[in-house]
Design a protein around this motif. Structure first.
Motif, PDB file in Angstrom:
ATOM      1  N   MET A   1       0.827  -1.193   0.000  1.00 44.55           N
ATOM      2  CA  MET A   1       0.000   0.000   0.000  1.00 44.55           C
ATOM      3  C   MET A   1       0.872   1.258   0.000  1.00 44.55           C
ATOM      4  O   MET A   1       0.507   2.226  -0.597  1.00 44.55           O
ATOM      5  CB  MET A   1      -0.922  -0.044   1.211  1.00 44.55           C
ATOM      6  CG  MET A   1      -1.721   1.202   1.381  1.00 44.55           C
ATOM      7  SD  MET A   1      -3.372   0.937   0.770  1.00 44.55           S
ATOM      8  CE  MET A   1      -4.182   2.383   1.288  1.00 44.55           C
ATOM      9  N   SER A 116      -1.720  -2.023  -8.366  1.00 48.08           N
ATOM     10  CA  SER A 116      -2.961  -1.252  -8.393  1.00 48.08           C
ATOM     11  C   SER A 116      -3.052  -0.502  -9.711  1.00 48.08           C
ATOM     12  O   SER A 116      -2.088  -0.402 -10.469  1.00 48.08           O
ATOM     13  CB  SER A 116      -3.035  -0.264  -7.221  1.00 48.08           C
ATOM     14  OG  SER A 116      -2.028   0.720  -7.336  1.00 48.08           O
ATOM     15  N   ASP A 143      -7.454  -2.442  -6.986  1.00 44.75           N
ATOM     16  CA  ASP A 143      -6.456  -3.507  -7.076  1.00 44.75           C
ATOM     17  C   ASP A 143      -6.590  -4.203  -8.422  1.00 44.75           C
ATOM     18  O   ASP A 143      -7.519  -3.898  -9.189  1.00 44.75           O
ATOM     19  CB  ASP A 143      -6.554  -4.454  -5.875  1.00 44.75           C
ATOM     20  CG  ASP A 143      -7.797  -5.330  -5.860  1.00 44.75           C
ATOM     21  OD1 ASP A 143      -8.510  -5.425  -6.890  1.00 44.75           O
ATOM     22  OD2 ASP A 143      -8.069  -5.926  -4.803  1.00 44.75           O
ATOM     23  N   LYS A 147     -11.190  -4.296  -7.161  1.00 51.36           N
ATOM     24  CA  LYS A 147     -11.705  -3.878  -5.848  1.00 51.36           C
ATOM     25  C   LYS A 147     -11.191  -2.474  -5.537  1.00 51.36           C
ATOM     26  O   LYS A 147      -9.995  -2.200  -5.624  1.00 51.36           O
ATOM     27  CB  LYS A 147     -11.247  -4.844  -4.766  1.00 51.36           C
ATOM     28  CG  LYS A 147     -11.706  -4.452  -3.378  1.00 51.36           C
ATOM     29  CD  LYS A 147     -11.143  -5.377  -2.323  1.00 51.36           C
ATOM     30  CE  LYS A 147     -11.468  -4.807  -0.953  1.00 51.36           C
ATOM     31  NZ  LYS A 147     -10.363  -4.942  -0.041  1.00 51.36           N
ATOM     32  N   LEU A 149      -9.714   0.350  -3.651  1.00 53.35           N
ATOM     33  CA  LEU A 149      -8.866   0.478  -2.474  1.00 53.35           C
ATOM     34  C   LEU A 149      -9.109   1.806  -1.772  1.00 53.35           C
ATOM     35  O   LEU A 149      -9.156   1.866  -0.551  1.00 53.35           O
ATOM     36  CB  LEU A 149      -7.394   0.347  -2.865  1.00 53.35           C
ATOM     37  CG  LEU A 149      -7.013  -0.991  -3.511  1.00 53.35           C
ATOM     38  CD1 LEU A 149      -5.565  -0.970  -3.984  1.00 53.35           C
ATOM     39  CD2 LEU A 149      -7.245  -2.132  -2.523  1.00 53.35           C
TER      40      LEU A 149
END
Length: 177
Positions: A1, A116, A143, A147, A149
């Motif tokens: 991340m 990502s 991602d 999905k 993030l």
């Protein structure tokens, strides 16, 4: 991340610095040597500093330099710094001197695997002289499976048009037969 956040934030971070005296942009675009295009429009190459808004709980990264090429058919290509891929997107004129821009970039880890995908949505306005753009942006990061993030609002950008410049021997070049 952290890498993903750094990459996303890096591309948008530079705009705040441009609102001050632009060191990097001033060095890349030499105003006294630039030849202004006739009938200025958004099309062309732009040097940008972007400041992305940070996701909740994350520190806002420093401004980052980017290059944008706005094509006449509404396509956008470009490149940024760090581990982002090349930029690809679209632009649309929505009012006099006002534009919407949407582009995407893949964000990679150290092994160059996609971690990502960032989609950046911008509103931007060109100055009356056709030499500078300023505006705001938001970023959506997903991602590799799609999905969400995070979404971060409040980013900004500043750009200057990249122009053909005369070298020091330009007058002698013109005088040659």
């Amino acid at each position: 991340m952290q890498l993903r956040t750094l990459l996303i934030c890096a591309a948008l971070s530079a705009a705040a610095a441009f609102s001050q005296e632009p060191g990097l942009l001033g060095a890349i675009v030499t105003s006294d040597r630039a030849v202004a295009p006739i009938n200025p429009a958004l099309t062309g190459t732009w040097v940008a500093l972007g400041r992305r808004a940070a996701p909740p709980g994350m520190q806002v990264p420093p401004p980052a330099p980017l290059f944008f090429v706005f094509h006449s058919d509404g396509a956008l290509t470009g490149s940024g710094s760090g581990a982002d891929s090349a930029l690809s997107g679209v632009w649309l004129r929505i009012a006099d001197r006002k534009f919407l821009v949407t582009y995407c970039a893949f964000n990679y880890n150290e092994a160059r695997a996609v971690v990502s995908i960032a989609k950046i949505r911008m509103t931007t306005q060109i100055d009356a002289a056709g030499r500078a753009l300023q505006g705001n942006q938001e970023v959506l990061v997903v991602d590799p499976d799609g999905k969400v993030l995070f979404t971060a609002l409040g980013g900004s950008h500043s750009m200057v048009r990249f122009s053909a410049e005369k070298p020091a021997d330009f007058d002698a070049f013109l005088a040659k037969e």
